[in-house]
Design a protein around this motif. Sequence first.
Motif, mmCIF file in Angstrom:
data_model
loop_
_atom_site.group_PDB
_atom_site.id
_atom_site.type_symbol
_atom_site.label_atom_id
_atom_site.label_comp_id
_atom_site.label_asym_id
_atom_site.label_seq_id
_atom_site.Cartn_x
_atom_site.Cartn_y
_atom_site.Cartn_z
ATOM 1 N N GLN A 39 0.916 -0.940 0.205
ATOM 2 C CA GLN A 39 0.166 -0.452 -0.007
ATOM 3 C C GLN A 39 0.767 1.218 0.129
ATOM 4 O OE1 GLN A 39 -2.714 -0.152 2.880
ATOM 5 N NE2 GLN A 39 -3.428 -2.599 2.432
ATOM 6 N N TRP A 40 2.298 0.905 0.652
ATOM 7 C CA TRP A 40 2.883 2.627 1.013
ATOM 8 C C TRP A 40 3.593 2.485 -0.482
ATOM 9 C CZ3 TRP A 40 8.464 2.233 0.701
ATOM 10 C CH2 TRP A 40 8.371 3.449 0.675
ATOM 11 N N ARG A 41 3.708 1.424 -0.973
ATOM 12 C CA ARG A 41 4.832 1.374 -2.168
ATOM 13 C C ARG A 41 3.761 2.032 -3.001
ATOM 14 N NH1 ARG A 41 8.769 -3.741 -3.881
ATOM 15 N NH2 ARG A 41 9.650 -1.933 -6.090
ATOM 16 N N GLN A 42 2.600 1.333 -3.692
ATOM 17 C CA GLN A 42 1.748 1.647 -4.823
ATOM 18 C C GLN A 42 1.269 3.215 -4.694
ATOM 19 O OE1 GLN A 42 -0.549 -0.668 -5.424
ATOM 20 N NE2 GLN A 42 0.364 -2.572 -4.658
ATOM 21 N N ALA A 43 1.144 3.835 -3.123
ATOM 22 C CA ALA A 43 1.038 5.405 -2.884
ATOM 23 C C ALA A 43 1.313 6.502 -3.466
ATOM 24 C CB ALA A 43 0.624 5.487 -1.608
ATOM 25 N N ASP A 44 2.384 6.564 -3.769
ATOM 26 C CA ASP A 44 3.347 7.494 -4.349
ATOM 27 C C ASP A 44 4.625 7.148 -5.182
ATOM 28 O OD1 ASP A 44 5.343 10.135 -5.068
ATOM 29 O OD2 ASP A 44 4.682 10.600 -3.239
ATOM 30 N N PRO A 45 4.466 7.523 -6.907
ATOM 31 C CA PRO A 45 6.178 6.884 -7.060
ATOM 32 C C PRO A 45 7.286 6.980 -6.712
ATOM 33 C CG PRO A 45 4.385 7.940 -8.972
ATOM 34 C CD PRO A 45 3.714 7.870 -7.220
ATOM 35 N N GLU A 46 6.981 8.232 -5.986
ATOM 36 C CA GLU A 46 7.866 8.370 -5.223
ATOM 37 C C GLU A 46 8.580 7.719 -4.237
ATOM 38 O OE1 GLU A 46 12.098 10.439 -4.315
ATOM 39 O OE2 GLU A 46 10.450 10.602 -6.013
ATOM 40 N N HIS A 47 7.583 6.713 -3.752
ATOM 41 C CA HIS A 47 7.573 5.659 -2.943
ATOM 42 C C HIS A 47 8.826 4.729 -3.644
ATOM 43 C CE1 HIS A 47 4.538 6.802 1.097
ATOM 44 N NE2 HIS A 47 5.393 8.323 -0.116
ATOM 45 N N ASP A 48 8.034 4.423 -4.243
ATOM 46 C CA ASP A 48 8.323 2.555 -5.169
ATOM 47 C C ASP A 48 9.843 3.130 -6.206
ATOM 48 O OD1 ASP A 48 8.247 0.752 -6.525
ATOM 49 O OD2 ASP A 48 8.477 1.654 -8.205
ATOM 50 N N ARG A 49 10.061 4.517 -6.125
ATOM 51 C CA ARG A 49 11.344 5.153 -6.919
ATOM 52 C C ARG A 49 12.463 4.809 -5.752
ATOM 53 N NH1 ARG A 49 15.363 9.713 -7.403
ATOM 54 N NH2 ARG A 49 14.202 10.279 -6.337
ATOM 55 N N GLN A 50 12.394 5.272 -3.990
ATOM 56 C CA GLN A 50 13.019 5.729 -3.138
ATOM 57 C C GLN A 50 12.571 4.562 -2.545
ATOM 58 O OE1 GLN A 50 14.700 8.127 -2.739
ATOM 59 N NE2 GLN A 50 14.076 9.448 -3.132
ATOM 60 N N TYR A 51 12.571 3.540 -2.493
ATOM 61 C CA TYR A 51 12.505 2.123 -2.566
ATOM 62 C C TYR A 51 13.421 0.966 -3.299
ATOM 63 C CZ TYR A 51 11.621 -2.783 -0.213
ATOM 64 O OH TYR A 51 12.375 -3.980 0.337
ATOM 65 N N ARG A 52 13.302 0.948 -4.462
ATOM 66 C CA ARG A 52 14.119 0.402 -5.394
ATOM 67 C C ARG A 52 15.915 0.991 -5.166
ATOM 68 N NH1 ARG A 52 13.369 2.241 -10.387
ATOM 69 N NH2 ARG A 52 11.373 3.259 -10.106
ATOM 70 N N ASN A 53 15.727 2.588 -4.936
ATOM 71 C CA ASN A 53 17.235 2.503 -4.991
ATOM 72 C C ASN A 53 18.256 2.350 -3.343
ATOM 73 O OD1 ASN A 53 17.523 4.902 -6.591
ATOM 74 N ND2 ASN A 53 16.654 6.181 -5.837
#
Length: 334
Positions: A39-53
């Motif tokens: 839910q957190w990861r899909q809530a904002d594209p920036e969340h996904d980008r930072q997690y992949r980083n």
Amino acid sequence: MNTDPRPSEHASPCDAAADWFVRLHSGTVSKADLRLFEQWRQADPEHDRQYRNVCRISGAAQHLSAQALRAILKQDAHPATPQQHRRLSRRAFGLGLVGACSSVLVMGVLHRQGLFDEPLETYHLQTRRGEHQELALPDGSILRANTDTLAIARLYEGRRTVELRRGEVFFSVARSTRSPFIIDAGSTEITVTGTRFNVSRTDSAVQVAVESGSVEVSGGRWWNRRTRRLAAGQAVTAYHDAAPEGIRTVDVTNIAAWQRGDIIFDDTPLALALEELNRYLPHPVHLDDTALRSHRISGIVRSGKPEAMLEMLPDFAPVSVHRQADGQIRILPR
């Protein structure tokens, strides 16, 4: 102590990503935690980008036990000093990790675990097809490399490591209870204090066989990582990103048969046998039929004549061998 699995709503995306990274690798994550994470990861594209980083440093998780990661969640007793953090940031930049935002706490713990230590000495062991080579380390350990092998040995204060990128090495490790010897073979890790054993790494699997002493073989993804303890005369296979399979008994005299010029397959899956054979052949062999990958074969062939195995293969496997104009070989079902 905060036991809520969700990062604070006031946390920056990079700090939240670092927090999720630690929690997901701590060994205590639940299905509810995974749902919250998605839910957190899909809530904002920036969340996904930072997690992949942050995942760009995911190799660090292989150097930390679940116990150490759980300790990160429980306390902030020894945060990294500003000087340590600046030093670490410079190294992270050099490793191409700029943009991977992690909290000072997480990076400080990784620093104290020795992940970013500089090796005292580094040695390269590399062979071309048809070559064997030996490397003697200052501690008395000896590494013997088979054909088409690349390994990098690094000696640190308090530990000795070898990164086996491809190929096969027979290890004679000098005993030292204060300086463990660790072999990094992708998603598989082998730990010893002093023993003789063989490690082979192909595209899909790592195989470990022990001649004397004992070793620990760990492998698999973080949610299913397991350890097998091998004694003399035992072996195990660990496929890429999978936990080691069951321990099997092997003939000690055949563990390093390649040193006397023999390639031995003993109830070996056809896919692994062909990957091994490819290290000796001038042109690669391809196995296209997935149903044949697990078909088991046994046999002995001289390493100087690997083509002999291909000639015999249709006699004990339901396959045909097709040679193409460019020299490549395809194994097809009959």
